[in-house]
Design a protein around this motif. Structure first.
Motif, short mmCIF file in Angstrom:
data_model
loop_
_atom_site.label_atom_id
_atom_site.label_comp_id
_atom_site.label_asym_id
_atom_site.label_seq_id
_atom_site.Cartn_x
_atom_site.Cartn_y
_atom_site.Cartn_z
N ASP A 23 0.85 -1.19 0.00
CA ASP A 23 0.00 0.00 0.00
C ASP A 23 0.88 1.23 0.00
O ASP A 23 1.92 1.24 0.65
CB ASP A 23 -0.86 0.05 1.27
N ILE A 25 0.55 5.76 -0.12
CA ILE A 25 -0.29 6.97 -0.12
C ILE A 25 0.41 8.01 -0.98
O ILE A 25 1.58 8.31 -0.77
CB ILE A 25 -0.49 7.50 1.31
N HIS A 54 -3.33 4.75 -2.63
CA HIS A 54 -4.31 5.60 -1.94
C HIS A 54 -3.94 7.06 -2.16
O HIS A 54 -2.76 7.41 -2.06
CB HIS A 54 -4.29 5.34 -0.42
N SER A 55 -4.92 7.88 -2.45
CA SER A 55 -4.69 9.31 -2.45
C SER A 55 -4.89 9.78 -1.01
O SER A 55 -5.81 9.32 -0.33
CB SER A 55 -5.70 10.02 -3.36
N LEU A 56 -4.03 10.67 -0.56
CA LEU A 56 -4.11 11.16 0.81
C LEU A 56 -5.52 11.68 1.10
O LEU A 56 -6.06 12.49 0.35
CB LEU A 56 -3.10 12.28 1.05
N ASN A 78 -1.64 16.50 -4.79
CA ASN A 78 -1.71 15.23 -5.49
C ASN A 78 -2.12 15.59 -6.90
O ASN A 78 -3.11 16.26 -7.11
CB ASN A 78 -2.72 14.30 -4.84
N MET A 106 -10.13 13.77 -0.08
CA MET A 106 -8.93 13.25 -0.72
C MET A 106 -8.18 14.36 -1.44
O MET A 106 -8.80 15.17 -2.14
CB MET A 106 -9.28 12.13 -1.69
N ASN A 112 -8.84 5.80 -4.93
CA ASN A 112 -7.86 4.81 -4.50
C ASN A 112 -8.01 3.64 -5.47
O ASN A 112 -9.13 3.23 -5.77
CB ASN A 112 -8.14 4.35 -3.07
#
Length: 192
Positions: A23, A25, A54-56, A78, A106, A112
């Motif tokens: 995983d 981020i 995953h996007s923050l 992002n 996000m 994600n």
């Protein structure tokens, strides 16, 4: 540390684990496209069976949100370029997208995405998104979820009950008996 992650990954492989997910981020404070590229290079070298990007998402209780005066000046970005880069690396590793989901708050308003070697998709990720499967979780910050039939006969949808463990690892270890007792009571209360 990065070295700890690599060491544990290789140990898991050595012990015979044949389906390992990584995983990551994207959009962390002060992260650049070069940081994302370096992370993906490290992941590619390990050759995981799946990668979840995953996007923050800055939750209400996150330090970045609670202590805005302390962290307010951090650059949190992002970009589509960052997301595209992770997709490019996934493709180079032979990983195909198999699920995606969106969360509130996000960075960049992206999804994600889970990528996997065909046949090694994470069943847990699929089931947790559909919320149709009871999941018993262990570990700090883990959340057990029980899917129960509705209390009302006219309502066809199931209801979901959750039981969370404490998030702090040292607290979890110190309070493991309490966590076990909490789960036992939770399952008894729900007739499981």
């Amino acid at each position: 540390t990065v070295e700890d992650v690599k060491e544990k990954f290789l140990l898991a492989r050595e012990l015979g684990f044949d389906n390992i997910n990584m995983d990551l981020i994207v959009g962390l404070p002060e992260e650049t496209i070069d940081d994302v590229r370096q992370t993906m290079e490290e992941i590619k070298a390990l050759r995981p069976d799946s990668v979840t990007v995953h996007s923050l998402a800055i939750k209400r209780a996150a330090r970045l949100n609670i202590y805005k005066e302390r962290y307010g000046n951090l650059k949190i970005v992002n970009t589509q370029e960052m997301i595209d880069l992770t997709a490019q690396y996934a493709e180079e590793m032979g990983l195909k997208p198999y699920y995606l989901y969106r969360q509130k708050n996000m960075a960049g308003n992206f999804e994600n995405v889970g990528y996997a070697v065909p046949g090694k998709e994470c069943l847990y990720n699929i089931l947790i998104m559909e919320e149709k499967q009871t999941i018993q979780a262990a570990g700090a910050g883990a959340s057990t979820k029980v899917v129960l039939p509705s209390d009302q006969p006219e309502v066809m949808e199931s209801r979901i009950e959750r039981c969370e463990n404490v998030k702090d690892v040292s607290q979890y270890i110190e309070r493991i008996d309490e966590m076990i007792e909490r789960k036992e009571q939770f399952f008894c209360k729900n007739g499981i």
